[in-house]
Design an enzyme around this catalytic site. Sequence first.
Site, short mmCIF file in Angstrom:
data_model
loop_
_atom_site.label_atom_id
_atom_site.label_comp_id
_atom_site.label_asym_id
_atom_site.label_seq_id
_atom_site.Cartn_x
_atom_site.Cartn_y
_atom_site.Cartn_z
N TYR A 114 9.68 31.11 -1.90
CA TYR A 114 11.03 30.18 -2.72
C TYR A 114 12.01 30.89 -3.71
O TYR A 114 12.90 30.38 -3.71
CB TYR A 114 10.43 28.37 -2.90
N LYS A 116 -2.98 34.13 3.58
CA LYS A 116 -2.91 34.82 4.45
C LYS A 116 -2.92 36.32 4.81
O LYS A 116 -1.98 36.93 5.13
CB LYS A 116 -0.83 34.42 5.86
N ASP A 134 -3.71 28.59 8.04
CA ASP A 134 -3.63 27.68 9.44
C ASP A 134 -5.43 27.59 9.52
O ASP A 134 -4.92 26.25 10.36
CB ASP A 134 -3.47 29.06 10.51
N ASP A 188 3.20 23.88 -0.98
CA ASP A 188 3.78 22.67 -0.60
C ASP A 188 3.40 22.27 0.67
O ASP A 188 3.07 20.36 0.90
CB ASP A 188 5.33 23.37 -0.04
N ASP A 241 1.12 18.65 0.95
CA ASP A 241 1.70 17.01 1.93
C ASP A 241 1.01 16.56 3.19
O ASP A 241 0.82 15.46 3.30
CB ASP A 241 3.13 17.27 2.43
#
Length: 354
Positions: free
Chosen positions: A142, A190, A222, A246, A250
Amino acid sequence: MQYKIATLPGDGIGPEIVDQAVKVLKAIGEKYGHSFDFQFALTGAAAIDKVGEPYPDATHEICMAADAVLFGAIGDPKYDNDPKAKVRPEQGLLGMRKKLGLYANIRPVATFPSLIDKSPLKNDRVEGADFVVVRELTGGIYFGQPRGRTEDQKTAFDTCVYSVDEIERILKLAFEYARKRNKRLTVVDKANVLASSRLWREVSQRMEKDYPEITVDYMFVDNAAMQLIQWPKKFDVMVTENMFGDILSDEASVITGSLGLLPSASVGLHTSVFEPIHGSYPQAAGKNIANPVATILSAAMLLESFNLLDEAKKIKDAVNASLDANFVTEDISKEASKSTSEVGDWVADWVKKN
């Protein structure tokens, strides 16, 4: 005690839900003899419309001078639907995080006994789920540079960048949270694909030695996304980088049955910010139907940051009482739904009377 609260309603339903949190904090002030000085300021689309930028210098000055920031939501469809807009409301949120040095977002996720049936997951999977997601907030894809598009506009690129110092400080916070809870920490990355994730894992494995009482496990993002749904009760504290956090936080929020129930805190170098995890929900703006509970519980987290633990618990008890009484907004019960302001009034009155 007197506390100065920078109050940033923002966009969409932000003003409505923040009003309810302010109402409840005022009730706490009356009951416990505290004085809260709410200093309102512009941010997001509301700030763009008035002064041309989403996080004005005047707002930043108010935040820096405050003891805490109570924040609503940012976002407006007129900017979402314009891919060429050079100034966007979300830039205000990112700017606030960067300027205030808010490197960590803390999202507690816990189910409410009276709302177990509202979860999209089976009761036995979610009953008793109680964990915290610690998300790095000022680094990663980001914020990484370079970013942009090629001159022919046919290729876009973003860069994910992390330094050892950035990783160490967020991991230290996560280890400390795990130490206060059930002494279990899950590091999500990851590392099988990304160099930045391999650095995260390297730093964490080194830091484990300083926290021998903490059981640490590592999970690819994942797999973590899958296990959050399959076995949410297995998690205690989860820590991860910005974009993964993020998405996962959620995802975790729906376990409770409504996005409108979960608070968060963003902490770091300067003034901490307390906000609901949901967005601006522009479709509901001005209709007095949005769920204010997440914002009210964010106010409870704000009080905890002042070490006003009894006061924070009083708010949580009031919220639980409202849920038990089914005095809720339409996202929880369409049959017996109450308005945003009615729920805020109920919680504030309960605080005063109990």
